[in-house]
Scaffold this active site. Structure first.
Site, PDB file in Angstrom:
ATOM      1  CE  LYS A 180      22.297  22.116 -21.761  1.00 27.88           C
ATOM      2  NZ  LYS A 180      21.713  22.552 -20.499  1.00 27.88           N
TER       3      LYS A 180
HETATM    4  N1  PMP Z   1      23.183  27.207 -16.584  1.00 26.95           N
HETATM    5  C1  PMP Z   1      22.654  25.987 -16.499  1.00 26.95           C
HETATM    6  C2  PMP Z   1      22.967  25.150 -15.316  1.00 26.95           C
HETATM    7  C3  PMP Z   1      21.815  25.503 -17.509  1.00 26.95           C
HETATM    8  O1  PMP Z   1      21.265  24.295 -17.428  1.00 26.95           O
HETATM    9  C4  PMP Z   1      21.523  26.332 -18.599  1.00 26.95           C
HETATM   10  C5  PMP Z   1      20.602  25.849 -19.684  1.00 26.95           C
HETATM   11  N2  PMP Z   1      21.298  25.204 -20.700  1.00 26.95           N
HETATM   12  C6  PMP Z   1      22.100  27.593 -18.650  1.00 26.95           C
HETATM   13  C7  PMP Z   1      22.923  28.009 -17.622  1.00 26.95           C
HETATM   14  C8  PMP Z   1      21.857  28.484 -19.807  1.00 26.95           C
HETATM   15  O2  PMP Z   1      22.590  28.042 -20.919  1.00 26.95           O
HETATM   16  P1  PMP Z   1      22.077  28.360 -22.378  1.00 26.95           P
HETATM   17  O3  PMP Z   1      21.795  29.816 -22.390  1.00 26.95           O
HETATM   18  O4  PMP Z   1      23.209  28.034 -23.276  1.00 26.95           O
HETATM   19  O5  PMP Z   1      20.875  27.557 -22.586  1.00 26.95           O
END
Ligand code: PMP
Length: 329
Positions: A180
């Site tokens: 991330k």
């Molecule tokens: N994919 C991407 C590219 C994201 O930015 C996010 C948001 N964090 C998610 C999936 C979903 O991840 P999460 O459920 O952990 O927020």
């Protein structure tokens, strides 16, 4: 039936709640070991640029409990664990332990006296003014925990128009989507701009194998003949906590859930399609590439998941109390 204009409006309000360039800030943020006034948390202009290429972050939500007497941080440790995972892959050494960062998040909530739904963003970036073009491994890092309030879409009537992007999802051999990193969002950003230019709300990115990966800020799933199908974690996606939460809740609701490669045209034949992510929560996709999904409104499985997710984050699912960190008022 919801009109196209209303659908787009709902999607735009998610955008507004997440992107507020002029939002000002809360009173306090946490920076490298202490609370500092939000307005004073500055850096030198030369610290932006190559250094920010390496920055990693997390997006966490704390929801007001259903009875309104506490905030509940959703899956705090799992999010922080993912921050360390991201940092490890990009070779940043975070100078704080998980316990310290957990305390930092709770400190930010307490210092700003939040009594409503709040989004928390811990992030780490190479400190100082880095002269080199390539930030080397193991440089000193700063860690910040920022926050802002948001309007939840859970339990509301909404949907969005999505379109498969002409941009390919970044992949494991170039920029691992499992990390991330702010840099990774350039890919989703280009796709989002294209989608908006073409009159859609959000893009769906295909990976280098032309299989469905995810949206720019959320994972995706479809429902076909009662079976929930979602791209696997090796499809070029972030290892989403909302995805994992959703799959758990869907299984508890009695649905068969399959994680596998997904073709673009499966989206066209789906009875339901939805995005899932911390920011977007459970967002029904009611149009894909100009084709209406189902009757053009959120389907039954999506609605049931939205309700179950809403109950879990607001503390109404005793069996999932371990997902929540309670902050009593
Ligand atoms: N994919 C991407 C590219 C994201 O930015 C996010 C948001 N964090 C998610 C999936 C979903 O991840 P999460 O459920 O952990 O927020």
């Amino acid at each position: 039936m919801t009109t196209e204009t209303e659908i787009s409006g709902a999607a735009m309000s998610i955008m507004d709640s997440l992107v507020r360039p002029d939002r000002g800030g809360p009173e306090w943020l946490w920076r490298s070991g202490e609370l500092v006034p939000w307005a004073e948390a500055t850096i030198h202009v030369n610290a932006v640029g190559h250094a920010s290429v390496a920055a990693v972050f997390e997006g966490i939500k704390a929801y007001l409990s259903h009875d309104g007497d506490r905030l509940l941080v959703f899956r705090l440790d799992e999010h922080l664990k993912r921050l360390y995972d991201s940092a490890r892959i990009v070779r940043l050494d975070l100078p704080y332990g998980l316990g310290e960062l957990r305390a930092a998040v709770l400190e930010v909530i307490a210092a700003n006296r939040y009594r409503e739904d709040v989004y928390l963003r811990p992030w780490a970036f190479p400190a100082g003014t880095i002269q080199e073009q390539m930030v080397p491994a193991g440089v000193r890092c700063e860690v910040v925990v920022d926050s802002w309030t948001f309007q939840s879409g859970l339990g509301t009537e909404r949907g969005c128009r999505a379109a498969v992007s002409s941009w390919t999802r970044i992949n494991e051999s170039s920029m691992p989507p499992r990390v991330k990193a702010f840099s990774n969002y350039h890919n989703g950003r280009l796709a989002m701009i294209e989608a908006r230019e073409n009159g859609h709300d959000w893009p769906i990115l295909l990976n280098e194998r032309s299989k469905v990966s995810e949206g720019p800020g959320a994972c995706i799933a479809l429902v076909r003949d009662g079976v929930v199908i979602t791209p696997s974690t090796t499809s070029g996606i972030l290892e989403s906590l909302t995805r994992e939460t959703s799959l758990t809740l869907l299984r508890e609701l009695g649905h068969e859930v399959v994680e596998r490669e997904v073709d673009r045209t499966e989206l066209y034949l789906a009875d339901e399609v939805f995005f899932m992510g911390t920011g977007w929560e459970i967002l029904p996709v009611t149009w894909v590439d100009g084709l209406q999904v189902g009757d053009g409104t959120a389907g039954g499985v999506t609605r049931a998941l939205d309700a179950a997710y809403g109950a879990a984050v607001r503390g109404q699912s005793p069996q999932h109390a371990d997902w929540l960190t309670e902050i009593p008022f």
